[in-house]
Design a protein around this motif. Structure first.
Motif, PDB file in Angstrom:
ATOM      1  N   GLU A   1     -44.590  -7.704  12.217  1.00 53.08           N
ATOM      2  CA  GLU A   1     -44.006  -6.353  12.422  1.00 53.08           C
ATOM      3  C   GLU A   1     -42.326  -6.722  12.528  1.00 53.08           C
ATOM      4  O   GLU A   1     -41.313  -5.966  12.163  1.00 53.08           O
ATOM      5  CB  GLU A   1     -44.523  -5.789  13.664  1.00 53.08           C
ATOM      6  CG  GLU A   1     -45.892  -5.012  13.323  1.00 53.08           C
ATOM      7  CD  GLU A   1     -46.315  -4.469  14.546  1.00 53.08           C
ATOM      8  OE1 GLU A   1     -45.849  -4.570  15.722  1.00 53.08           O
ATOM      9  OE2 GLU A   1     -47.546  -3.663  14.324  1.00 53.08           O
ATOM     10  N   VAL A   2     -42.059  -7.832  13.384  1.00 57.05           N
ATOM     11  CA  VAL A   2     -40.563  -8.282  13.549  1.00 57.05           C
ATOM     12  C   VAL A   2     -39.979  -8.764  12.366  1.00 57.05           C
ATOM     13  O   VAL A   2     -38.834  -8.194  12.031  1.00 57.05           O
ATOM     14  CB  VAL A   2     -40.440  -9.535  14.840  1.00 57.05           C
ATOM     15  CG1 VAL A   2     -39.300 -10.034  14.500  1.00 57.05           C
ATOM     16  CG2 VAL A   2     -41.049  -8.906  16.061  1.00 57.05           C
ATOM     17  N   THR A   3     -40.818  -9.297  11.541  1.00 54.19           N
ATOM     18  CA  THR A   3     -40.169  -9.824  10.163  1.00 54.19           C
ATOM     19  C   THR A   3     -40.033  -8.557   9.296  1.00 54.19           C
ATOM     20  O   THR A   3     -39.046  -8.461   8.596  1.00 54.19           O
ATOM     21  CB  THR A   3     -41.204 -10.977   9.457  1.00 54.19           C
ATOM     22  OG1 THR A   3     -41.485 -11.838  10.377  1.00 54.19           O
ATOM     23  CG2 THR A   3     -40.528 -11.397   8.298  1.00 54.19           C
TER      24      THR A   3
ATOM     25  N   SER B   1     -37.920 -16.367   9.831  1.00 53.45           N
ATOM     26  CA  SER B   1     -39.027 -15.744  10.532  1.00 53.45           C
ATOM     27  C   SER B   1     -40.174 -15.921   9.902  1.00 53.45           C
ATOM     28  O   SER B   1     -41.413 -16.329  10.516  1.00 53.45           O
ATOM     29  CB  SER B   1     -38.811 -14.282  10.668  1.00 53.45           C
ATOM     30  OG  SER B   1     -37.828 -14.046  11.443  1.00 53.45           O
TER      31      SER B   1
ATOM     32  N   ARG C   1     -39.036  -5.619  10.129  1.00 47.41           N
ATOM     33  CA  ARG C   1     -38.091  -4.937  10.996  1.00 47.41           C
ATOM     34  C   ARG C   1     -36.971  -5.545  10.263  1.00 47.41           C
ATOM     35  O   ARG C   1     -35.945  -4.934   9.789  1.00 47.41           O
ATOM     36  CB  ARG C   1     -38.191  -5.019  12.261  1.00 47.41           C
ATOM     37  CG  ARG C   1     -38.755  -3.441  12.663  1.00 47.41           C
ATOM     38  CD  ARG C   1     -38.460  -3.300  14.496  1.00 47.41           C
ATOM     39  NE  ARG C   1     -38.772  -4.493  15.319  1.00 47.41           N
ATOM     40  CZ  ARG C   1     -39.985  -4.971  15.621  1.00 47.41           C
ATOM     41  NH1 ARG C   1     -40.821  -3.905  15.428  1.00 47.41           N
ATOM     42  NH2 ARG C   1     -40.107  -5.611  16.593  1.00 47.41           N
ATOM     43  N   GLN C   2     -36.884  -6.810  10.250  1.00 44.83           N
ATOM     44  CA  GLN C   2     -35.685  -7.645   9.789  1.00 44.83           C
ATOM     45  C   GLN C   2     -35.461  -7.337   8.096  1.00 44.83           C
ATOM     46  O   GLN C   2     -34.270  -7.158   8.043  1.00 44.83           O
ATOM     47  CB  GLN C   2     -35.964  -9.275  10.115  1.00 44.83           C
ATOM     48  CG  GLN C   2     -35.822  -9.566  11.450  1.00 44.83           C
ATOM     49  CD  GLN C   2     -36.031 -11.240  11.514  1.00 44.83           C
ATOM     50  OE1 GLN C   2     -37.025 -11.816  10.918  1.00 44.83           O
ATOM     51  NE2 GLN C   2     -35.143 -11.906  12.314  1.00 44.83           N
TER      52      GLN C   2
ATOM     53  N   GLU D   1     -47.513  -9.092  15.316  1.00 45.73           N
ATOM     54  CA  GLU D   1     -46.127  -8.930  16.133  1.00 45.73           C
ATOM     55  C   GLU D   1     -45.389  -9.494  15.287  1.00 45.73           C
ATOM     56  O   GLU D   1     -44.158  -9.210  14.889  1.00 45.73           O
ATOM     57  CB  GLU D   1     -46.571  -9.232  17.515  1.00 45.73           C
ATOM     58  CG  GLU D   1     -44.874  -9.170  18.473  1.00 45.73           C
ATOM     59  CD  GLU D   1     -45.113  -9.693  19.661  1.00 45.73           C
ATOM     60  OE1 GLU D   1     -44.245  -9.988  20.418  1.00 45.73           O
ATOM     61  OE2 GLU D   1     -46.138  -9.846  20.366  1.00 45.73           O
ATOM     62  N   GLY D   2     -45.527 -10.876  15.029  1.00 47.75           N
ATOM     63  CA  GLY D   2     -44.677 -11.688  14.057  1.00 47.75           C
ATOM     64  C   GLY D   2     -44.278 -10.834  12.794  1.00 47.75           C
ATOM     65  O   GLY D   2     -42.970 -10.848  12.169  1.00 47.75           O
TER      66      GLY D   2
END
Length: 190
Positions: free
Chosen positions: A117-119, A97, A121-122, A114-115
């Motif tokens: 935040e996703v990373t 990611s 979470r991962q 946004e990227g």
């Protein structure tokens, strides 16, 4: 010795035999002794065979113990060598990611956020799967020296002494063991 006393002669088994036995009786006694001796020799051979069998079983058991110990040592060495394999495998999507995010040339601030935040979470999911848990005490929680490291004591009006005034850095546990204590400021007594 008294001449009326019977003459006593020893037999093959060491027991005295009265002298008044006939030759036939003596021969029968000698044959019985020889039969007893043959039986004893047969018993001795049986015991020697049993001893050899038990010695062989002992040697086999010793070899089995050594083989089991060697296999256990090999498994422990493999476990140590590959202990982080699962953890590293769970971090690969996070790495992917981050690389994908950096590959985008014309990203907006919202897309980058946004990227990220996703990373994040991962990353948190990967840590949780590997039993790494956050220690993030709330303001007002009781100070626990096993989970928290106090950086300083600060005046905190209206707050109980020895409670968390602020958190400077989260701590982490791994399988219920402190990996890093949370860095906190503690309310001073008033």
């Amino acid at each position: 010795m008294n001449p009326e006393d019977p003459k006593i002669e020893p037999t093959l088994d060491g027991a005295p035999a009265p002298a008044d036995l006939s030759t036939e009786e003596r021969e029968a006694a000698a044959a019985a002794n020889e039969a007893d001796l043959a039986a004893s020799l047969g018993e001795l051979e049986t015991l020697r065979a049993k001893n050899a069998e038990l010695s062989e079983q002992y040697l086999r058991a010793q070899a089995e113990v050594q083989n089991t110990r060697r296999r256990a040592d090999e498994e422990i060495a493999k476990a140590r060598k590959f202990a982080v394999e699962s953890f590293a495998e769970s971090l690969l999507p996070v790495c992917d990611s981050l690389e994908a995010g950096l590959a985008v040339q014309e990203a907006t601030v919202e897309q980058i956020r946004e990227g990220s935040e996703v990373t994040l979470r991962q990353l948190k999911q990967a840590l949780e799967r590997n039993k790494v848990v956050e220690v993030n005490p709330a303001v007002g929680d009781k100070f626990d020296p096993h989970l928290h490291q106090a950086i300083s004591m600060v005046p905190a009006p209206g707050q109980e002494p020895n409670t968390i005034a602020s958190v400077l850095q989260k701590g982490y546990l791994i399988a219920e063991r402190v990996l890093r204590p949370a860095l906190v400021m503690v309310a001073a007594p008033q």
